[in-house]
Design a protein around this motif. Sequence first.
Motif, short mmCIF file in Angstrom:
data_model
loop_
_atom_site.label_atom_id
_atom_site.label_comp_id
_atom_site.label_asym_id
_atom_site.label_seq_id
_atom_site.Cartn_x
_atom_site.Cartn_y
_atom_site.Cartn_z
N LEU A 233 -4.39 54.68 25.56
CA LEU A 233 -5.01 55.99 25.63
C LEU A 233 -3.91 57.13 26.39
CD1 LEU A 233 -7.60 54.77 29.04
CD2 LEU A 233 -8.14 55.56 26.68
N GLY A 234 -2.92 56.96 25.24
CA GLY A 234 -1.85 57.47 25.48
C GLY A 234 -0.62 58.10 26.46
N TYR A 235 -1.08 57.54 27.14
CA TYR A 235 -0.07 57.60 28.56
C TYR A 235 1.58 57.01 28.56
CZ TYR A 235 -3.61 58.92 31.14
OH TYR A 235 -4.55 59.42 31.96
N GLU A 236 1.98 56.96 29.11
CA GLU A 236 3.82 56.55 28.65
C GLU A 236 4.22 56.36 30.30
OE1 GLU A 236 6.45 59.17 27.52
OE2 GLU A 236 5.36 59.93 25.69
N PRO A 237 5.28 55.54 29.88
CA PRO A 237 5.60 55.06 31.22
C PRO A 237 5.79 55.88 32.59
CG PRO A 237 6.70 53.89 29.80
CD PRO A 237 5.92 54.71 28.98
N TYR A 238 6.50 55.64 33.94
CA TYR A 238 6.93 57.17 34.42
C TYR A 238 8.42 56.74 34.14
CZ TYR A 238 3.67 59.17 37.14
OH TYR A 238 2.49 59.92 37.76
N LYS A 239 9.84 57.38 34.10
CA LYS A 239 10.92 57.60 33.36
C LYS A 239 11.64 57.63 35.08
CE LYS A 239 10.80 58.39 28.91
NZ LYS A 239 9.57 59.30 28.83
N THR A 240 13.39 57.02 34.55
CA THR A 240 13.95 56.36 35.47
C THR A 240 14.64 57.80 35.48
OG1 THR A 240 15.25 55.74 34.18
CG2 THR A 240 13.60 54.63 36.55
N GLY A 241 15.52 58.75 35.92
CA GLY A 241 17.02 59.61 35.96
C GLY A 241 17.71 59.42 34.96
N PRO A 242 18.73 60.20 35.00
CA PRO A 242 19.72 60.10 34.42
C PRO A 242 21.16 58.75 35.32
CG PRO A 242 20.14 61.91 34.93
CD PRO A 242 18.81 61.19 35.20
N GLN A 243 22.01 57.97 34.74
CA GLN A 243 22.82 57.87 35.19
C GLN A 243 24.14 58.22 35.02
OE1 GLN A 243 23.14 54.34 33.00
NE2 GLN A 243 20.97 52.89 33.72
N ARG A 244 25.04 58.25 36.46
CA ARG A 244 25.78 58.27 36.70
C ARG A 244 26.58 57.13 37.06
NH1 ARG A 244 28.28 60.04 42.01
NH2 ARG A 244 26.10 59.77 42.58
N VAL A 245 28.29 57.18 36.63
CA VAL A 245 29.08 55.44 37.20
C VAL A 245 29.23 56.27 38.38
CG1 VAL A 245 31.22 55.20 36.20
CG2 VAL A 245 29.76 55.91 34.58
N LEU A 246 29.83 55.22 39.33
CA LEU A 246 30.01 54.36 40.33
C LEU A 246 31.59 54.34 40.61
CD1 LEU A 246 27.06 54.18 42.57
CD2 LEU A 246 27.91 56.47 42.26
N MET A 247 32.03 53.71 39.61
CA MET A 247 33.08 52.12 39.72
C MET A 247 33.09 52.03 38.28
SD MET A 247 32.69 49.69 42.78
CE MET A 247 34.29 49.57 43.53
N GLU A 248 34.19 52.55 37.85
CA GLU A 248 34.56 51.56 36.61
C GLU A 248 35.17 50.33 36.17
OE1 GLU A 248 33.40 53.62 33.93
OE2 GLU A 248 34.21 54.95 33.37
N GLU A 249 35.54 49.95 34.98
CA GLU A 249 35.57 48.69 35.36
C GLU A 249 37.14 48.37 36.09
OE1 GLU A 249 35.72 45.15 31.64
OE2 GLU A 249 37.23 46.70 31.39
#
Length: 622
Positions: A419-435
């Motif tokens: 019926l032309g609906y798309e899923p709700y999306k999440t916001g952009p990701q931000r890195v909190l801890m690197e390796e």
Amino acid sequence: MRSLISIADLTNDEIEEIFLLADGADKLRADRVASGQIMATLFYEPSTRTRLSFESAMQRLGGSVISCSDMKASSTAKGETVADTAKVVSSYADVLVVRHNWDGAVQAMAEHADVPVINAGDGSHEHPTQTLCDLYTLRKEKGELKGLTVVVCGDLKNGRTIHSLVYALARFGANVVTLAAPGMELPQYVIDRLEREYDYAMGPVASDDLNAVVTETDALYLTPKQPHQLALFTQVDKVIQARLNTMAIGLRYDAFYMTRKQKERIKDAAAGDSYPTIGPNFLKEKRFQDTVVMHPLPRVDELSPEVDHDRRGIYFKQAAYGVPVRMALLKFLCRNLNCVTLKEPISTQRGLAMYFADEIGALIMRCAYCDHRFKIELVGHVKSKRYCAYDIAFAETIRDWVRHRELAGFDSIKQAEELGYEPYKTGPQRVLMEEAEINAALNDLSEQILRDCQDIDRLTILGVRSVGSRLAQRIAGEIEVRQKRKPELGEIEIYGSGDEMKRIAPADPDAGPLNLKDREVILIDDVIFTGRTVKSALSIIFRSGRPKSVRLAVLIDRGHREIPVKPNYVGKNIPSSENERVRVKLHELEQGDRDQAVIYSIVNPSDDAGTLLRNEERAALN
Ligand code: CP
């Protein structure tokens, strides 16, 4: 369209309504309320009661039945999927009744069928129609369900009838005492659901508090938050029969619900060697003189035939009620072919009123003309053309959409997307801890754990599957480097329905299952937020032995806590809010080349509704 997969798909009021219909089964029969309807029975596992009582019920309602006498002789033997079978058979019948040996198979079939699907037992998961028969029988015998004390006995791990029954008993305010055969305790996911959805809380109690139902001092029980109800979920005793013999004098037991050992689902042949039984001795006990004995049947040797002739043995009655109860259910669930919206659509607006069934966290729509109800799994916003699974957290938003006639309901993702609906999306990701920061934190945690450890030979590192388990393996590796020997290592599964704890190292098969008695346990998880996961893990730990100590190490502490648990060791504090998600991505699990901890926000459906409501979109509501 409405299916019945779990007992949680019905509200208490609806169950009462089904019981009223069952009381009037003779009238349903006389009115031939299912005349012209066809029911298909697909039983991938053996059955006597469920199958025959459903078939009898449909025929008594004036409908007819099609069936595969043996699913092994159907195209399943050629490799046809359950999805295809459901899709095809739903074009031959108005309702499918399915029993399957896989947990969740009936839900999967309901997702592909175009008609209601009824779960007649799926693996060791649920058997909701048996529960309807059980509750109906109990109510007939005892008058009401609230305040009854029911002892559920035997194979509580694999017995699907038990899982549906305890959810329902909790909802109706009955007390439940569990008497599991050793190794066959109620699974953690069932306890978690009782906590999450039925507002039960678990805590340790002294045996005195349980009126000597159990002798241990560290028994666990679940109790609903309303003080007028008391529900007890006790831990298993090593010698079950001894527990039965020392049952409390002070407590009144209204029913013993006995189950057979589900041999077909048990890999370990020796499991449940010490299995509770009910026989002549039970009948002689004065304090059980008003205690009815129930059993979903078939029985093997856990329930003596001597009980058959006693007024308290009501299991054949329980089986007989299968027909009126299933007649009532079929009448209740099936599409109302007599509704004016189908008979003469031109005269109606096909309106659906809605109401929230908060007690089961579900969204139910009601036909404004004939009152028949439909459960909505997926909701969409007609202006923004977005959809998501219904969640009780969206209740206010959904109410608002209804007020503005902006709500669409879908049976499946496929339907929504067509019926032309798309899923709700999440916001952009931000890195909190690197390796590098993750590695440094793990080094630091390992050092702190070793500093507090009293005896390395008694140390068990236990990771919560799956990211926590990987972190636990790395921490065990760090400890091995420092101490030149590897600590015992295990993994804990919170959301599974099989083994809840498993040994990772030493991997020697002769080492046997993990035994936490007198161990210094370090529980490891990646992120702590509400504290629910940790609470579930602790309850699994305490059920499998009594460790000397349990300490908690987490890589990230998000700061908010619903449950008062405090980590002993924290890699990094990252305060974050409820509409944010923090994920630890490890290269072993993500097939990436580096580790990262990221944060992103969840878009609330109400924030994403923007464009104008078009007339044709409105039609999705009606
Ligand atoms: N109680 C029950 O489910 O029995 P059947 O396996 O005979 O259907």
